[in-house]
Each structure stands twice: as C-alpha cells, then as structure tokens.
Design an enzyme around this catalytic site. Structure first.
Site, mmCIF file in Angstrom:
data_model
loop_
_atom_site.group_PDB
_atom_site.id
_atom_site.type_symbol
_atom_site.label_atom_id
_atom_site.label_comp_id
_atom_site.label_asym_id
_atom_site.label_seq_id
_atom_site.Cartn_x
_atom_site.Cartn_y
_atom_site.Cartn_z
ATOM 1 N N SER A 1 0.846 -1.194 0.000
ATOM 2 C CA SER A 1 0.000 0.000 0.000
ATOM 3 C C SER A 1 0.885 1.250 0.000
ATOM 4 C CB SER A 1 -0.958 -0.034 1.189
ATOM 5 O OG SER A 1 -1.990 0.899 1.040
ATOM 6 N N ASP B 1 -10.081 -3.599 -5.225
ATOM 7 C CA ASP B 1 -9.456 -2.768 -4.189
ATOM 8 C C ASP B 1 -9.994 -1.334 -4.244
ATOM 9 O OD1 ASP B 1 -7.795 -1.416 -2.442
ATOM 10 O OD2 ASP B 1 -5.959 -2.377 -3.161
ATOM 11 N N HIS C 1 -8.087 -4.915 -1.131
ATOM 12 C CA HIS C 1 -6.805 -4.397 -0.669
ATOM 13 C C HIS C 1 -5.995 -5.424 0.117
ATOM 14 C CE1 HIS C 1 -4.187 -0.978 -0.209
ATOM 15 N NE2 HIS C 1 -4.152 -1.099 1.100
#
Length: 700
Positions: A549, A634, A669
């Site tokens: 991320s 995501d 995610h």
C-alpha cells in the site's frame, strides 16, 4: 514500443519459458496503449499517460490484460511450484489448525472463536457465565460458502444479549451488507442494510443499531439508526466535508454512543443523548487539532494534541463538559497514543523510546505501569468489554515471541498468561532479535529491528529481507509471524526499518515524513539498507525489500532512486500513481488523503509529488527483480495503479530482471480473505524472493 504479441502466441511462449532472467521478452503488453494515449494537463504543462486506459474496468481488454499478466507470472515462476508447496506446507504445519481463542466476558456470556483444520474462517461461539446455553452465533465458513472472497465487517451483540448485528463483504470492495440475527432462535430476520462500513453501536436499550453508510467514493459520511422491526431507518448525522470520515462506537459503560469525525489532521466528537437520541458536540473542531474521547467513571477523558505535539490528557465531568483539567501534561519525549476507559481507572498507551508502554491511571492520579520482559515488542489492549473490572487484557508479541494474551490485575499488579499461540516446531531460544540505528541524510538516527536464526551470520553477510511502511503516523512495531520462520530457517535475516512517516519515535517522526517532507521516508529507508550493508549483515546482491500500500509507494520510490542497492523487491497493492490519484477527487479517499500527501492543485505540492511519484519517475535503468500484486476490487489502491506501473516499467527499464504482476481477480486491498489463501500468497512471494536471492527453498 515493443511488438504486440497475439494472445495465443503469448500463451504458447509462456508455456515454454525458462526461469532465466530474459523472460521479459515474452511479457504481456497492453494491446491498446498506443491508440488510446491520454493527455494530462496541469499547471500549464501537458504530457502523455499511455496506460491511462487501464482504468477502464468494464473494458474486456483490461481484464484480458490482467489475466495475461497472471498467466505470465505463473509461467515465469513455474519452476518454483514445488518450492511454493514446501513453503505452504511448512506454514500450515506450524499453526494449530484446530484452535480456540481465549474466552472473554461481554454481558452475560463468555465469547470465543474457533478454527478448524481445512476451514478458512473463524466460528464464533458463546456460553453463558454459568456454563449453560452454549451456541454458535456465527460461522464465517457458512457465510463464505460459494464465494471467492469473504470479509466480516461488524459483529456486535446487543446489550441485552439477544441480537447480533453483523456485516459481510463478498467482493473486497469494503461495502458491507448489515444483517440482524435473533440469537434466541439463531435465525436472521429479513431486514438488511446495504453500503455500510466498519463501525456500529447498539443503543443502551438494545432497540436500535447506529451504523455508518458510505457514499459513491466509499467515504463513511452518514450515521443512521436502525430500529429493529422497522423498515424506515433514521438519519442521525451527516458530514458533508469530503475530507472527513465518520465512525460510531458505544462507550464501555454502554451509557454513551460516540460519533467520531476524523480527517488526517482534525477530529471532532459528538455524543448521542440518551433522552433525545440527538447528537451533541463535545468540542467543536479546530483545523489541525486532533482529540480522542473515552468515558471513565463520572469523567470524559480527552487525548489531544492542542498545544501538545505528542498529545496531553485532559478530563471533564461527563455531565458538565465545561471545564477541562490536566491529567497527563505534554512531554517532548513521550507520546500519548490511546486511552481506554473503565469504571475506576483508564489505561493509557504511551510510546517511550520507540516502544509502547501501558499505564494504568486511577481517578485520584495514582498510576502504575504494566511490566514487559523484552526491550522491543508489540502490545495493545484486546477484548476488554467489562466496565466494572479489576482485570485488563492485553496482547503481546515480539520478533521472537509468539502472540500471547495476558490478564493484568490492576489492584495486585499480578500478570497472568492466558494463552500463547502454539507454533509447532519453533523454539524461540534458537533465534535472536536485535536493534541498530542508521544515520539519515539529515543526521537523524533511524531504528532498525531485526531477527535471525542463531548461526545465520556466523559466515558473514546473509540474505536479508527488509520491510517498511512510513505513512499516516502508523508505527511498524516488531511482531511475531509464524510464516516468517520459513525465511529465518533458511538463513534469511528479517528486518524492519522504523522510518519517518510513521510514529515509531513520536509524533514529530510522523510530521517529518509527510507532505513536503515525504522524501525523508524514502531517504530513511535507503539509509537503513546502506547501514545493514555497512554492518556486514548483508550485501546488495543478497538484499530483498518489501512494502504494501503506502509501503508499496516506498518501494517504488527507492527502486527509482537507488535501483542498484537491491537485488529483489516486492510491492503489494502499491500506491504508485500518486500524482494522478491525488489529482482526481472522484476516486475513493483522495480528498481525505490531501492532508497526508498534499493537493496537486497547489503548484508546490504538484511539483513535489511529481518528483517522487513512482509511476511518473520510471527511468531507463536496470531495476531489481520485482513482484507486484493488485486486487481487482481494491477501493483503497485501485488495481490500475500497479498495472500501469508494471506496464511502464516493462516498456522503459533496462536489463532483463523479471517484473511480475499478480492480480487477485476476486479480492480487494488485503488479498485473499481465507487463512489458507493468505498463506498461499505468502508462499508465492517467499518462493520468488528466495529464488532471486539464490537461497535454498526446498530440496531441488
């Protein structure tokens, strides 16, 4: 631009590919990139974004391209099939597949979770305090049956012990459906609510549930009240400022419902009045001021950074809220991070010297600290639902100590181990954990925590796996991972760079790694990599790096800046198209994120973000071997960011090191939702890294 390879020809080529580095010669190429170039214009400048078209989620060519990338990654790593199975079997073999969590009390029941061999998800149980009425309140495996992805959002039992509110997401989009179960019958009622988020709170009389709803950009912006048996929910609160998101939570006493509004740098709390069911503000928001509220006895306690960079603790009478008095003043060396209120005391989480301490503080001002056995560790309160109690439960782990659950008696100071996770075949006495410091460009000392198996460094520099995050003020504390043992047992050193952008060393640590100081994060990580080599712990051709991320942004930035410093890199769901994303307020979270990264509408921020954004700074240079992951659903880092980045790297980079993209076509995610799916993804990553480092994985 490289020649476009037809689909059938590509499959044939991939099937015959060897593990040699020149596999990029048959890598997928976005087939429409050349004729759908997108012109970006900002601040009087224009440039071409040739892979902008990958944002077209409904375009069949986009899905086809992602699938081709997956096939390509599988083909390039086909020689690692046995290694992945070996790693997966090891990881599964260490965990206790049939296990139960330590029971905790809530209301008139004790609750615990169960896992079963072969099952991906938890089964949630409860039993009355007298041992009667045992029941399964929710089996996640049944809820997940027939679905590629499953995530449980909310699971809240009403104060009267009868009703269960729970929410499910079956795509990874983080848009949940709320459901209600009558625990007296075990059956769900017909009423459901769509597009909810991660927080909910029951009213004290168990007649209504307060919950959050999300807008088109996945921002939780409304609080609604659902009354059981009613089809007409009531809007309780709405926040129109797109830089704020909402959450709702009941106090531990059950007397209050808190509504929290939070941007990256500003917070505001509202309390729902029990008599009128209307929210009242606690302290009106002030831009740049954060505060956090909890109830303890007759008081409201406030943790705030107003005139206190590292936060101070104040309190007021809950029935008055006019005058606030100091409880713990600001300290330049100690950061107050969290508070948990109970009837007679509060527990304050403080960060001292880079580690978390837990302070029990009574209303009369006396206090004591919970002791910890190691100098570096991770800890935090867990499963404390009893308001009038003398026992506090917390979790603890370190790089060598498996996750452990303790109860601490605040009256006697006695600490009791309730349970430590069983890790089969693991002996902590065979592993060593240490901490060293790197010196950043500006002279700042950056901590590095690392762990290794005894003997791994006896013959000189070893393969080393370095990870970091460095964003949002989130600290990367040293924690235990049973999967990581597979690396350690193969002689790999595992290290964490506690870089700026997190709050590992206090609030200033965060402030010095965001906005126009963001490059400190990247320079700190590079300094850590160099220090580990200078200390003879590893060498450039033995160094792997990883981040996810915002940590994926970190990886993208440092391999653009110093590609020669690393052998192999892993970027999980990486936030790499920073300039484009921060310039598009229609995307989920963009407006909220401006206070973390800056708004490119401002020329200063535009120039600064453009100078480090990984996608915008891909260069004609030799990059380390690279594995990139993405999630098609995501909502935090859209799949096209890693896809565009990989496509641009392939078209631009020199050399023949593999650049692979793996997209989970049914997740978001966090990747695979089930525990076995997660371990398979970890095994894929570890096998790739170990192969690139030329380390032994299995008997091959």
């Amino acid at each position: 631009m490289k020649q476009i390879i037809p689909f059938l020809m590509l499959v044939s080529a991939c099937a015959q590919v060897s593990p040699a580095p020149n596999t990029r010669d048959v890598a997928p190429i976005p087939p429409s990139a050349a004729k759908t170039e997108h012109i970006v214009t900002a601040h009087g400048e224009s440039w071409v974004d040739p892979y902008f078209w990958l944002r077209e989620r409904s375009n069949p060519e986009v899905l086809k391209y992602l699938q081709l990338e997956n096939q390509f990654a599988d083909a390039v790593t086909a020689h690692l099939t046995q290694d992945r199975e070996t790693l997966f079997d090891e990881m599964v073999g260490r965990i206790n597949e049939d296990d139960t969590s330590p029971p905790f009390q809530k209301g008139g029941y004790r609750y615990f979770d169960e896992t079963k061999a072969g099952k991906d998800y938890e089964i949630h149980h409860r039993v009355a305090l007298d041992g009667s009425n045992p029941q399964v309140i929710l089996d996640e495996n049944l809820e997940a049956s027939g679905h590629e992805y499953f995530s449980l959002g909310v699971m809240e039992v009403s104060p009267n012990d009868r009703w269960l509110a729970y929410s499910v997401d079956r795509t990874g989009s983080e848009r949940f459906q709320m459901r209600f179960r009558d625990l007296s019958t075990g059956m769900d009622v017909k009423e459901t609510v769509d597009d909810t988020y991660y927080s909910a709170a029951w009213s004290s009389d168990s007649s209504a549930l307060y919950y959050t709803r999300v807008d088109a950009a996945n921002r939780p912006y409304q609080i609604w009240r659902h009354r059981l048996g009613s089809a007409d929910d009531e809007l309780v609160f709405e926040e129109k400022d797109e830089s704020f998101h909402l959450s709702v939570q009941a106090s531990r006493s059950g007397e209050l419902v808190f509504i929290q509004l939070q941007s990256a740098v500003t917070t505001e709390y509202w309390v729902v009045d029990r008599a009128t069911s209307k929210p009242e503000v606690v302290v009106p928001r002030v831009a740049g001021v954060e505060y956090y509220i909890d109830q303890s006895g007759p008081y409201l306690y406030m943790l705030t950074n107003r005139d206190a960079q590292n936060f101070q603790l104040l309190r007021t009478r809950a029935d008055d809220r006019k005058t606030w008095e100091s409880v713990i003043p600001h300290s330049a060396s100690i950061t107050l991070e969290n508070i948990n209120g109970f009837k007679d005391f509060i527990v304050v989480e403080e960060r001292r010297g880079g580690v978390t301490t837990l302070r029990v503080k009574w209303h009369d001002g006396t206090d004591k600290f919970i002791p910890f056995p190691e100098p570096s560790y991770t800890t935090g309160l867990r499963d404390n639902y009893v308001w009038d109690t003398k026992a506090v439960r917390y979790r603890y782990s370190s790089l060598v100590t498996p996750r452990s659950t303790f109860d601490y008696d605040v009256s006697t100071g006695e600490t009791k181990l309730i349970k430590q996770d069983e890790v089969k075949g693991y002996d902590p006495a065979n592993y060593r954990s240490e901490r060293v410091f790197a010196t950043a460009q500006d002279g700042t000392k950056i901590p590095i925590s690392y762990v290794y198996k005894e003997g791994a460094l006896s013959s000189g520099p070893a393969p080393l796996y370095l990870t970091g995050y460095g964003a949002y003020g989130i600290s990367y504390d040293p924690y235990f991972s049973s999967s990581r043992v597979s690396l350690l047992d193969r002689g790999v050193v595992f290290a964490i760079a506690h870089i700026r952008g997190g709050s590992d060393m206090g609030r200033a640590w965060y402030e010095d790694g965001k906005l126009l100081k963001k490059k400190n994060t990247f320079n700190d990580f590079i300094a850590c990599a160099e220090a580990l080599q200078e200390l003879q712990l590893t060498t450039r051709d033995k160094l792997a790096i990883s981040g996810g991320s915002a940590g994926g942004l970190l990886i993208g930035a440092v391999i653009n800046s110093r590609p020669e410093l690393f052998k192999v890199a892993v970027a999980d769901v990486p936030f790499v198209d920073v300039l484009n994303t921060m310039s598009d307020p229609s995307l989920p979270l963009t407006v909220i994120e401006w206070e973390e990264w800056g708004n490119p509408a401002d020329k200063d921020y535009f120039d600064y973000i453009r100078s480090y954004s990984p996608y915008d700074n891909v260069a004609s240079q030799r990059y380390p071997s690279l594995l990139v992951t993405a999630g098609l659903n995501d909502p935090r880092v859209q799949y096209w960011e890693p896809a565009k980045w990989v496509a641009k790297l392939r078209a631009t980079a020199d050399g023949a090191n593999p650049i692979l993209l793996k997209t989970n076509m049914g997740a978001g995610h966090g990747g695979a939702s089930g525990r076995y799916g997660y371990l398979r993804e970890t095994a894929f990553e570890y096998a790739f890294v170990l192969d690139q480092l030329n380390g032994p994985t299995s008997q091959r």
